[in-house]
Design a protein around this motif. Structure first.
Motif, PDB file in Angstrom:
ATOM      1  N   GLU A   1      -0.630  29.284  -2.093  1.00 39.77           N
ATOM      2  CA  GLU A   1      -0.418  28.496  -0.763  1.00 39.77           C
ATOM      3  C   GLU A   1      -0.783  27.051  -0.849  1.00 39.77           C
ATOM      4  N   ARG A   2      -1.864  26.888  -1.802  1.00 40.98           N
ATOM      5  CA  ARG A   2      -2.157  25.432  -1.915  1.00 40.98           C
ATOM      6  C   ARG A   2      -1.072  24.784  -2.829  1.00 40.98           C
ATOM      7  N   LEU A   3      -0.527  25.421  -3.608  1.00 41.67           N
ATOM      8  CA  LEU A   3       0.559  24.693  -4.481  1.00 41.67           C
ATOM      9  C   LEU A   3       1.705  24.340  -3.469  1.00 41.67           C
ATOM     10  N   GLU A   4       2.122  25.351  -2.655  1.00 44.09           N
ATOM     11  CA  GLU A   4       3.146  25.391  -1.702  1.00 44.09           C
ATOM     12  C   GLU A   4       2.957  24.088  -0.748  1.00 44.09           C
ATOM     13  N   ALA A   5       1.537  23.870  -0.353  1.00 40.01           N
ATOM     14  CA  ALA A   5       1.322  22.749   0.351  1.00 40.01           C
ATOM     15  C   ALA A   5       1.410  21.212  -0.383  1.00 40.01           C
ATOM     16  N   VAL A   6       0.752  21.371  -1.521  1.00 43.82           N
ATOM     17  CA  VAL A   6       0.551  20.349  -2.262  1.00 43.82           C
ATOM     18  C   VAL A   6       1.293  20.581  -3.821  1.00 43.82           C
ATOM     19  N   PRO A   7       2.458  20.528  -3.854  1.00 45.68           N
ATOM     20  CA  PRO A   7       3.067  21.131  -5.372  1.00 45.68           C
ATOM     21  C   PRO A   7       2.510  20.470  -6.448  1.00 45.68           C
ATOM     22  N   TYR A   8       2.309  19.195  -6.321  1.00 43.10           N
ATOM     23  CA  TYR A   8       1.842  18.344  -7.502  1.00 43.10           C
ATOM     24  C   TYR A   8       0.516  18.159  -7.806  1.00 43.10           C
ATOM     25  N   THR A   9      -0.468  19.317  -6.946  1.00 43.93           N
ATOM     26  CA  THR A   9      -1.798  19.012  -7.365  1.00 43.93           C
ATOM     27  C   THR A   9      -2.170  19.588  -8.660  1.00 43.93           C
TER      28      THR A   9
ATOM     29  N   GLU B   1       5.599  14.088 -11.875  1.00 44.30           N
ATOM     30  CA  GLU B   1       5.791  13.889 -13.353  1.00 44.30           C
ATOM     31  C   GLU B   1       4.952  14.926 -14.183  1.00 44.30           C
ATOM     32  N   ALA B   2       3.826  14.556 -13.876  1.00 43.92           N
ATOM     33  CA  ALA B   2       2.589  15.447 -14.475  1.00 43.92           C
ATOM     34  C   ALA B   2       2.703  16.708 -14.103  1.00 43.92           C
TER      35      ALA B   2
ATOM     36  N   LEU C   1       5.270  18.289 -13.272  1.00 43.32           N
ATOM     37  CA  LEU C   1       6.495  18.951 -14.075  1.00 43.32           C
ATOM     38  C   LEU C   1       6.352  19.040 -15.540  1.00 43.32           C
ATOM     39  N   GLN C   2       5.538  18.276 -16.132  1.00 43.22           N
ATOM     40  CA  GLN C   2       5.090  18.412 -17.525  1.00 43.22           C
ATOM     41  C   GLN C   2       4.260  19.575 -17.514  1.00 43.22           C
ATOM     42  N   ARG C   3       3.264  19.751 -16.604  1.00 48.04           N
ATOM     43  CA  ARG C   3       2.272  21.144 -16.768  1.00 48.04           C
ATOM     44  C   ARG C   3       3.360  22.409 -16.798  1.00 48.04           C
ATOM     45  N   MET C   4       4.352  22.313 -16.083  1.00 44.70           N
ATOM     46  CA  MET C   4       5.198  23.231 -15.904  1.00 44.70           C
ATOM     47  C   MET C   4       5.847  23.574 -17.362  1.00 44.70           C
ATOM     48  N   LYS C   5       6.108  22.406 -17.960  1.00 48.49           N
ATOM     49  CA  LYS C   5       6.742  22.814 -19.119  1.00 48.49           C
ATOM     50  C   LYS C   5       5.733  23.466 -20.180  1.00 48.49           C
ATOM     51  N   ASP C   6       4.490  22.839 -20.095  1.00 48.38           N
ATOM     52  CA  ASP C   6       3.438  23.141 -20.849  1.00 48.38           C
ATOM     53  C   ASP C   6       2.860  24.580 -20.866  1.00 48.38           C
ATOM     54  N   GLY C   7       3.086  25.030 -19.633  1.00 45.96           N
ATOM     55  CA  GLY C   7       2.363  26.392 -19.082  1.00 45.96           C
ATOM     56  C   GLY C   7       1.252  26.465 -18.363  1.00 45.96           C
ATOM     57  N   THR C   8       0.676  25.212 -18.242  1.00 44.06           N
ATOM     58  CA  THR C   8      -0.651  25.031 -17.437  1.00 44.06           C
ATOM     59  C   THR C   8      -0.451  24.632 -15.969  1.00 44.06           C
TER      60      THR C   8
ATOM     61  N   ALA D   1       0.934  -1.166  -0.072  1.00 39.47           N
ATOM     62  CA  ALA D   1      -0.045  -0.096   0.060  1.00 39.47           C
ATOM     63  C   ALA D   1       0.908   1.331   0.097  1.00 39.47           C
ATOM     64  N   ILE D   2       1.821   1.134   0.742  1.00 37.60           N
ATOM     65  CA  ILE D   2       2.827   2.470   0.687  1.00 37.60           C
ATOM     66  C   ILE D   2       3.399   2.442  -0.761  1.00 37.60           C
ATOM     67  N   ASN D   3       4.099   1.520  -1.239  1.00 38.83           N
ATOM     68  CA  ASN D   3       4.654   1.548  -2.506  1.00 38.83           C
ATOM     69  C   ASN D   3       3.656   1.935  -3.374  1.00 38.83           C
ATOM     70  N   ARG D   4       2.433   1.724  -3.382  1.00 43.66           N
ATOM     71  CA  ARG D   4       1.193   2.226  -4.475  1.00 43.66           C
ATOM     72  C   ARG D   4       1.124   3.687  -4.296  1.00 43.66           C
ATOM     73  N   SER D   5       0.776   3.958  -3.098  1.00 43.12           N
ATOM     74  CA  SER D   5       0.804   5.541  -2.828  1.00 43.12           C
ATOM     75  C   SER D   5       1.857   6.255  -3.242  1.00 43.12           C
ATOM     76  N   LEU D   6       3.237   5.705  -2.995  1.00 45.59           N
ATOM     77  CA  LEU D   6       4.370   6.846  -3.225  1.00 45.59           C
ATOM     78  C   LEU D   6       4.716   6.545  -4.995  1.00 45.59           C
ATOM     79  N   SER D   7       4.038   5.512  -5.489  1.00 43.76           N
ATOM     80  CA  SER D   7       4.357   5.241  -7.107  1.00 43.76           C
ATOM     81  C   SER D   7       3.271   6.433  -7.694  1.00 43.76           C
ATOM     82  N   GLU D   8       2.103   6.580  -7.081  1.00 42.58           N
ATOM     83  CA  GLU D   8       1.007   7.494  -7.507  1.00 42.58           C
ATOM     84  C   GLU D   8       1.641   8.931  -7.502  1.00 42.58           C
ATOM     85  N   GLU D   9       2.161   9.140  -6.273  1.00 45.58           N
ATOM     86  CA  GLU D   9       2.590  10.444  -6.037  1.00 45.58           C
ATOM     87  C   GLU D   9       3.860  10.801  -6.819  1.00 45.58           C
ATOM     88  N   LEU D  10       4.711   9.818  -7.177  1.00 45.73           N
ATOM     89  CA  LEU D  10       5.721  10.107  -8.134  1.00 45.73           C
ATOM     90  C   LEU D  10       5.063  10.556  -9.498  1.00 45.73           C
ATOM     91  N   SER D  11       4.075   9.737  -9.902  1.00 43.89           N
ATOM     92  CA  SER D  11       3.175   9.970 -11.233  1.00 43.89           C
ATOM     93  C   SER D  11       2.628  11.277 -11.317  1.00 43.89           C
TER      94      SER D  11
END
Length: 187
Positions: A107-115, A83-84, A86-93, A70-80
């Motif tokens: 403030e929300r992005l600071e707390a959860v930067p991958y949201t 990555e998404a 970082l791709q949105r940063m490249k796309d400008g979205t 369960a921990i690995n599944r959660s961490l794998s989802e966080e990694l995905s």
């Protein structure tokens, strides 16, 4: 045009890259598939036979294995998600809600930067509807259950333990047997 300043974007990108590195390190240290977690319990524990183990040992191994999965599944989802992002940063979205297209506050992005969602548009978490069958036959506790009921039950419990035994003294006080006054001396 992004609502985030270049400095804010740089801070968030640094945070995302740092977390990505930590997650990749976790998976590389534990093997891409986290050693043998996907294999049978016997292979993942290294035991040749479970016949000589106590059932509780097998239960502990099963619990720990499911927790690790369960921990690995959660961490794998966080990694995905990272990555998404970082791709949105490249796309400008990056920083724009994928549901409503509104700006996500810094403030929300600071707390959860991958949201990818504003707070009001976060998808609901999985809800498990398969409850244990025992819940169907369980009854609610009787009325008055709890502290008030314990106080009047006449039973000894931990909450009142000191009140009951302090009459007998302690290791740091002189002990007088119950029923005898300390002032009277037997001669």
């Amino acid at each position: 045009m992004s609502h985030l300043s270049n400095e804010q974007l740089a801070t968030l990108k640094k945070s995302l890259l740092e977390r990505k590195r930590e997650l990749e390190q976790h998976f590389s240290q534990n093997g891409e598939e986290n050693s043998l977690l996907g294999d049978s319990l016997r292979n993942s524990t290294g035991e040749l036979s479970s016949a000589d183990n106590h059932p509780a040992d097998t239960g502990t191994e099963t619990f720990e294995r499911s927790r690790d999965l369960a921990i690995n599944r959660s961490l794998s989802e966080e990694l995905s998600d990272i990555e998404a992002a970082l791709q949105r940063m490249k796309d400008g979205t990056y920083g724009i809600c994928v549901v409503s297209s509104q700006e996500i506050p810094y403030e929300r992005l600071e707390a959860v930067p991958y949201t990818a969602y504003a707070v009001e548009h976060v998808p609901p978490r999985e809800s498990f509807s398969d409850r244990p069958v025992e819940e169907e036959v369980m009854t609610a506790p009787p009325a008055g259950a709890g502290r008030n009921r314990q106080e009047h039950s006449g039973r000894f419990d931990d909450a009142g333990a000191w009140d009951s035994v302090e009459d007998y003294g302690s290791a740091s006080s002189p002990v007088t047997p119950p029923g005898q006054d300390a002032d009277k001396k037997d001669i």
